[in-house]
Design a protein around this motif. Structure first.
Motif, PDB file in Angstrom:
ATOM      1  N   SER A  77       0.824  -1.210   0.000  1.00  0.00           N
ATOM      2  CA  SER A  77       0.000   0.000   0.000  1.00  0.00           C
ATOM      3  C   SER A  77       0.856   1.257   0.000  1.00  0.00           C
ATOM      4  O   SER A  77       0.545   2.237  -0.686  1.00  0.00           O
ATOM      5  N   VAL A  78       1.955   1.244   0.767  1.00  0.00           N
ATOM      6  CA  VAL A  78       2.840   2.407   0.812  1.00  0.00           C
ATOM      7  C   VAL A  78       3.516   2.616  -0.541  1.00  0.00           C
ATOM      8  O   VAL A  78       3.585   3.741  -1.059  1.00  0.00           O
ATOM      9  N   VAL A  79       4.015   1.524  -1.117  1.00  0.00           N
ATOM     10  CA  VAL A  79       4.716   1.620  -2.396  1.00  0.00           C
ATOM     11  C   VAL A  79       3.760   2.060  -3.501  1.00  0.00           C
ATOM     12  O   VAL A  79       4.120   2.872  -4.366  1.00  0.00           O
ATOM     13  N   GLU A  80       2.537   1.543  -3.483  1.00  0.00           N
ATOM     14  CA  GLU A  80       1.568   1.877  -4.531  1.00  0.00           C
ATOM     15  C   GLU A  80       1.297   3.378  -4.563  1.00  0.00           C
ATOM     16  O   GLU A  80       1.128   3.969  -5.638  1.00  0.00           O
TER      17      GLU A  80
ATOM     18  N   VAL B 299      12.047   2.102 -10.571  1.00  0.00           N
ATOM     19  CA  VAL B 299      10.984   1.561  -9.722  1.00  0.00           C
ATOM     20  C   VAL B 299      11.579   0.787  -8.559  1.00  0.00           C
ATOM     21  O   VAL B 299      11.120   0.900  -7.414  1.00  0.00           O
ATOM     22  N   ARG B 300      12.630   0.002  -8.819  1.00  0.00           N
ATOM     23  CA  ARG B 300      13.278  -0.749  -7.736  1.00  0.00           C
ATOM     24  C   ARG B 300      13.835   0.198  -6.684  1.00  0.00           C
ATOM     25  O   ARG B 300      13.660  -0.026  -5.486  1.00  0.00           O
ATOM     26  N   PHE B 301      14.521   1.247  -7.139  1.00  0.00           N
ATOM     27  CA  PHE B 301      15.096   2.169  -6.163  1.00  0.00           C
ATOM     28  C   PHE B 301      14.014   2.873  -5.351  1.00  0.00           C
ATOM     29  O   PHE B 301      14.122   2.971  -4.126  1.00  0.00           O
ATOM     30  N   LEU B 302      12.980   3.372  -6.014  1.00  0.00           N
ATOM     31  CA  LEU B 302      11.916   4.057  -5.290  1.00  0.00           C
ATOM     32  C   LEU B 302      11.238   3.120  -4.294  1.00  0.00           C
ATOM     33  O   LEU B 302      10.872   3.528  -3.186  1.00  0.00           O
ATOM     34  N   THR B 303      11.071   1.864  -4.689  1.00  0.00           N
ATOM     35  CA  THR B 303      10.476   0.882  -3.786  1.00  0.00           C
ATOM     36  C   THR B 303      11.359   0.669  -2.562  1.00  0.00           C
ATOM     37  O   THR B 303      10.901   0.709  -1.418  1.00  0.00           O
ATOM     38  N   TYR B 304      12.657   0.432  -2.796  1.00  0.00           N
ATOM     39  CA  TYR B 304      13.591   0.244  -1.693  1.00  0.00           C
ATOM     40  C   TYR B 304      13.606   1.472  -0.773  1.00  0.00           C
ATOM     41  O   TYR B 304      13.662   1.348   0.447  1.00  0.00           O
TER      42      TYR B 304
END
Length: 328
Positions: free
Chosen positions: A123-126, A255-260
């Motif tokens: 939910s936070v990542v979305e 996207v990977r970096f923003l997610t991390y």
């Protein structure tokens, strides 16, 4: 259908959790868990939905989150059989009252915590990893990235310096580079395409090439100079700045970096607002003592985190790595 692959304890715990939730519903009062969901099977009167099967495929890493899964495909049918197997195993475990065992209850609780944690992260990542954030980081990195100079060259490789000098003299008087490359070059990788090395940056070339190509101009004849394979004569066809990576090519890394980054910030905030005390002492490293090899990262089904540890900094090398040119 027989279960074809071994299941981890966590997988079984997840199945038990799903079964416990299913047992709390009335058989005739099962609504689709997602809009437009499709009922694909029933197990003792309880519905199995297409979303249940898709979630299983995602958990096994067979498809990515958001990727469609055709209910008529073999992949869907195989995962459907596994979901049915899970529900049957969980139901039988409940009949045997295995869920009442204290160890089982702790495992079920741990599985529930893991699922809830995953849902929080999702939910936070979305909310945070959206198109504006992706484009913003892409633009920022493009401003910071340095574009290297690319060179396109042709080469003729010969056995001796004297032969190289003769080749260079013929080229300077207007001889065809393509014809000479085919007739004289010993480089099997390039002789039949006119000696074309394509575009490259000097950092991917052997040292002899990097030195010979320093500060060369377009149209220049270079060499002969010694290489591992003989003596090379080059003609510089073109020079240009490296093409920047496109947004779509950079998107997965961004996207990977923003997610991390979001996961890291969330965990730092949660730890900062909680009292966490580690009761075990860190093992001291002894000189000469053997070190335990690092374990491979666990998948969610094996009890590992949904997302890996975040990197320390934003990706600063979004420019594409040039393809190595053929080495003579």
């Amino acid at each position: 259908m027989l279960i074809k692959r071994a299941r981890s304890p966590v997988w079984i715990a997840l199945a038990l959790t799903l079964a416990l939730a299913a047992c709390g519903r009335n058989k005739g009062d099962e609504s689709p868990p997602e809009p437009g969901d499709t009922a694909v099977a029933t197990v003792d009167g309880h519905t199995v939905w297409a979303s249940d099967v898709k979630r299983e495929a995602v958990a096994q890493g067979l498809i990515s989150e958001g990727e469609p899964l055709d209910i008529g495909s073999d992949l869907f049918r195989q995962r459907l059989d596994e979901v049915v197997d899970q529900k049957l195993l969980a139901a039988e475990a409940l009949k045997r009252r295995l869920d009442k065992d204290p160890v089982a209850q702790r495992r079920l609780a741990a599985a529930r915590e893991r699922i809830l944690g995953d849902m929080l992260v999702e939910s936070v990542v979305e909310k945070a990893v959206n198109e504006n954030a992706i484009r913003g980081l892409y633009a920022e990195q493009q401003k910071l990235s340095k574009r290297s100079e690319e060179i396109r060259a042709r080469q003729i490789l010969v056995a001796s310096q004297a032969e190289g000098e003769a080749i260079k003299k013929l080229l300077s008087t207007g001889a065809s580079f393509d014809a000479l490359a085919m007739e004289r070059s010993t480089d099997a990788a390039t002789r039949f395409n006119g000696g074309d090395l394509g575009y490259f940056t000097v950092d991917v070339m052997p040292e002899a090439y990097a030195l010979a190509l320093k500060d060369v101009q377009k149209g220049a004849l270079v060499g002969p100079f010694a290489t591992e394979g003989g003596w090379a004569v080059l003609r510089i066809e073109d020079k240009r700045l490296e093409e920047p990576i496109t947004l779509e090519a950079a998107r997965p890394q961004i996207v990977r970096f923003l997610t991390y980054d979001q996961v890291r910030d969330l965990l730092e905030k949660l730890r900062g607002g909680s009292k966490v005390k580690i009761l075990t002492a860190k093992q001291q490293d002894l000189p000469g003592a053997p070190r335990e090899p690092a374990s491979a990262p666990l998948t969610p089904l094996e009890g590992g985190p949904t997302t890996p540890a975040p990197p320390a900094a934003a990706p600063s090398n979004l420019a594409p790595s040039p393809a190595p040119a053929r080495k003579p």
